[in-house]
Every structure is written in structure tokens, then in C-alpha cells.
Design a protein around this motif. Structure first.
Motif, PDB file in Angstrom:
ATOM      1  N   GLY A   5       0.859  -1.071  -0.056  1.00  0.00           N
ATOM      2  CA  GLY A   5       0.028  -0.099   0.036  1.00  0.00           C
ATOM      3  C   GLY A   5       0.763   1.329  -0.042  1.00  0.00           C
ATOM      4  N   ARG A   6       0.408   2.452  -0.194  1.00  0.00           N
ATOM      5  CA  ARG A   6       0.912   3.618  -0.007  1.00  0.00           C
ATOM      6  C   ARG A   6       0.575   4.529   1.125  1.00  0.00           C
ATOM      7  N   ILE A   7       1.913   4.778   1.817  1.00  0.00           N
ATOM      8  CA  ILE A   7       2.047   5.399   2.999  1.00  0.00           C
ATOM      9  C   ILE A   7       1.024   6.786   2.946  1.00  0.00           C
ATOM     10  N   VAL A   8       0.266   6.911   4.032  1.00  0.00           N
ATOM     11  CA  VAL A   8      -0.788   8.218   3.915  1.00  0.00           C
ATOM     12  C   VAL A   8      -0.507   9.647   4.629  1.00  0.00           C
ATOM     13  N   LYS A   9       0.503   9.219   5.296  1.00  0.00           N
ATOM     14  CA  LYS A   9       1.257  10.419   6.302  1.00  0.00           C
ATOM     15  C   LYS A   9       2.685  10.065   6.674  1.00  0.00           C
ATOM     16  N   ASP A  10       3.460  11.082   6.516  1.00  0.00           N
ATOM     17  CA  ASP A  10       4.915  10.742   7.002  1.00  0.00           C
ATOM     18  C   ASP A  10       4.912   9.927   8.250  1.00  0.00           C
ATOM     19  N   ALA A  11       5.759   8.999   8.367  1.00  0.00           N
ATOM     20  CA  ALA A  11       5.761   8.105   9.650  1.00  0.00           C
ATOM     21  C   ALA A  11       6.626   8.969  10.698  1.00  0.00           C
ATOM     22  N   ASP A  49      -3.038   0.906  10.438  1.00  0.00           N
ATOM     23  CA  ASP A  49      -2.148   1.475  10.958  1.00  0.00           C
ATOM     24  C   ASP A  49      -0.741   0.468  11.159  1.00  0.00           C
ATOM     25  N   CYS A  50       0.149   0.842  11.086  1.00  0.00           N
ATOM     26  CA  CYS A  50       1.483   0.016  11.121  1.00  0.00           C
ATOM     27  C   CYS A  50       2.436   0.519  12.410  1.00  0.00           C
ATOM     28  N   SER A  51       3.064  -0.630  12.489  1.00  0.00           N
ATOM     29  CA  SER A  51       4.256  -0.258  13.726  1.00  0.00           C
ATOM     30  C   SER A  51       5.696  -1.167  13.248  1.00  0.00           C
ATOM     31  N   TYR A  52       6.684  -0.563  13.372  1.00  0.00           N
ATOM     32  CA  TYR A  52       7.996  -1.291  13.009  1.00  0.00           C
ATOM     33  C   TYR A  52       8.772  -0.929  14.116  1.00  0.00           C
ATOM     34  N   TRP A  53       9.464  -2.033  14.740  1.00  0.00           N
ATOM     35  CA  TRP A  53      10.325  -1.774  16.077  1.00  0.00           C
ATOM     36  C   TRP A  53      11.850  -2.069  15.711  1.00  0.00           C
ATOM     37  N   LEU A  54      12.144  -2.375  14.425  1.00  0.00           N
ATOM     38  CA  LEU A  54      13.295  -3.040  14.120  1.00  0.00           C
ATOM     39  C   LEU A  54      14.479  -1.765  14.149  1.00  0.00           C
ATOM     40  N   ARG A  55      14.310  -0.758  13.207  1.00  0.00           N
ATOM     41  CA  ARG A  55      15.406   0.316  13.054  1.00  0.00           C
ATOM     42  C   ARG A  55      14.698   1.558  12.815  1.00  0.00           C
ATOM     43  N   SER A  56      14.791   2.507  13.836  1.00  0.00           N
ATOM     44  CA  SER A  56      14.004   3.741  13.669  1.00  0.00           C
ATOM     45  C   SER A  56      14.518   4.682  12.650  1.00  0.00           C
ATOM     46  N   TRP A  61      12.727   7.425   5.053  1.00  0.00           N
ATOM     47  CA  TRP A  61      12.223   7.065   3.820  1.00  0.00           C
ATOM     48  C   TRP A  61      10.780   6.919   3.769  1.00  0.00           C
ATOM     49  N   LEU A  62      10.157   6.717   4.966  1.00  0.00           N
ATOM     50  CA  LEU A  62       8.511   6.303   5.027  1.00  0.00           C
ATOM     51  C   LEU A  62       7.831   7.822   4.889  1.00  0.00           C
ATOM     52  N   LYS A  63       7.816   8.419   3.636  1.00  0.00           N
ATOM     53  CA  LYS A  63       7.089   9.515   3.406  1.00  0.00           C
ATOM     54  C   LYS A  63       5.744   9.300   2.808  1.00  0.00           C
ATOM     55  N   LYS A  64       4.981  10.487   2.944  1.00  0.00           N
ATOM     56  CA  LYS A  64       3.647  10.029   2.412  1.00  0.00           C
ATOM     57  C   LYS A  64       3.618   9.870   0.944  1.00  0.00           C
ATOM     58  N   GLY A  65       2.968   9.001   0.459  1.00  0.00           N
ATOM     59  CA  GLY A  65       3.153   8.593  -1.185  1.00  0.00           C
ATOM     60  C   GLY A  65       3.843   7.527  -1.382  1.00  0.00           C
ATOM     61  N   THR A  66       4.621   7.112  -0.577  1.00  0.00           N
ATOM     62  CA  THR A  66       5.706   6.074  -0.915  1.00  0.00           C
ATOM     63  C   THR A  66       4.629   4.684  -0.685  1.00  0.00           C
ATOM     64  N   LEU A  67       5.163   3.907  -1.772  1.00  0.00           N
ATOM     65  CA  LEU A  67       4.619   2.481  -2.011  1.00  0.00           C
ATOM     66  C   LEU A  67       5.447   1.584  -1.284  1.00  0.00           C
ATOM     67  N   VAL A  68       4.923   0.857  -0.425  1.00  0.00           N
ATOM     68  CA  VAL A  68       5.756  -0.142   0.382  1.00  0.00           C
ATOM     69  C   VAL A  68       5.132  -1.452   0.528  1.00  0.00           C
ATOM     70  N   GLN A  69       5.868  -2.494   0.497  1.00  0.00           N
ATOM     71  CA  GLN A  69       5.575  -3.922   0.736  1.00  0.00           C
ATOM     72  C   GLN A  69       5.966  -4.094   2.185  1.00  0.00           C
ATOM     73  N   LEU A  70       5.045  -4.802   2.790  1.00  0.00           N
ATOM     74  CA  LEU A  70       5.301  -4.818   4.314  1.00  0.00           C
ATOM     75  C   LEU A  70       5.094  -6.404   4.603  1.00  0.00           C
TER      76      LEU A  70
END
Length: 128
Positions: A5-11, A49-56, A61-70
């Protein structure tokens, strides 16, 4: 499990106890279907809503509009709101993030064809 999906707001990064950090962000997953007996295509968007604990450090790189595969596991948060009704939210506990497409910035957006044509023309006021 895998979702794209696409990120909807900067992380954003939140500090939690014992010097741990979590990166929080939300994605929009687009889908479509055609109801039985209809020619009209229905489009639906699911926000997760997503959470990622490994590398802050990945937050840059997780900006609005970025297409990510999780990759990770999905969960459901259920709670009783101030209105005394049950509410729920999908959460995705991410174990790996693959960035597929970065969003276009203002400087990388395509120039309209009409503007490109004008840039290639020579000025009319040349002295020769």
C-alpha cells in the motif's frame, strides 16, 4: 503475511520505555470488485495502522505517497469509545519493509509537453 500500500502520512518515531523506539505509519490499500450482475466497478480503500520496531532510522524514507510492501502479522485493536460503542482498528506489526516506489517530489514531477516545447525554441530577439 504480506501487504502492499501507499503511506498516507509521513512516518513518526515514538520513544517508549527502556530506550526502545517504534516507527508508526499508516498505509492505504486499494482494491476493486465488480458486484454480481453489475458492470460498474466498485473501488474500496482500507486504511491500516502499522508499527515497526527494528530500525527507527528507516523513518526518513517512509514519506507520504511511498509505495511499500510490508511483511509481518495483522492484529485488531478493539476498544469501547466515549460513545459507549465498540470500535476497532486494523494494525500491522511489521517485521520487514520493502520500498517499491518513492513519491514524486516537486522537482521530479513531469514537465507538461507545452512547457517542454517552449524551452526548446530559440528566443525571437537574437541579433543575427
Amino acid at each position: 503475511m504480506e501487504i502492499t500500500g501507499r503511506i498516507v502520512k509521513d512516518a513518526s518515531v515514538f520513544k517508549v520505555k527502556e530506550n526502545r523506539e517504534v516507527v508508526n505509519f499508516s498505509i492505504a490499500v486499494n482494491d476493486s470488485y465488480k458486484p454480481k450482475g453489475s458492470t460498474e466497478v466498485k473501488k474500496i480503500v482500507t486504511y491500516i495502522d502499522c508499527s515497526y520496531w527494528l530500525r527507527s532510522g528507516l523513518v526518513q524514507w517512509l514519506k507520504k505517497g511511498t509505495l511499500v510492501q510490508l511483511f509481518g502479522r495483522i492484529g485488531l485493536n478493539v476498544y469501547i469509545g466515549n460513545d459507549a460503542r465498540a470500535h476497532g482498528a486494523l494494525t500491522f506489526h511489521t517485521s520487514d519493509i520493502k520500498i517499491l516506489v518513492f513519491p514524486q517530489t516537486q522537482s521530479t514531477k513531469a514537465v507538461p509537453a507545452a512547457e517542454k516545447d517552449n524551452k526548446n525554441e530559440e528566443p525571437d530577439d537574437l541579433p543575427f
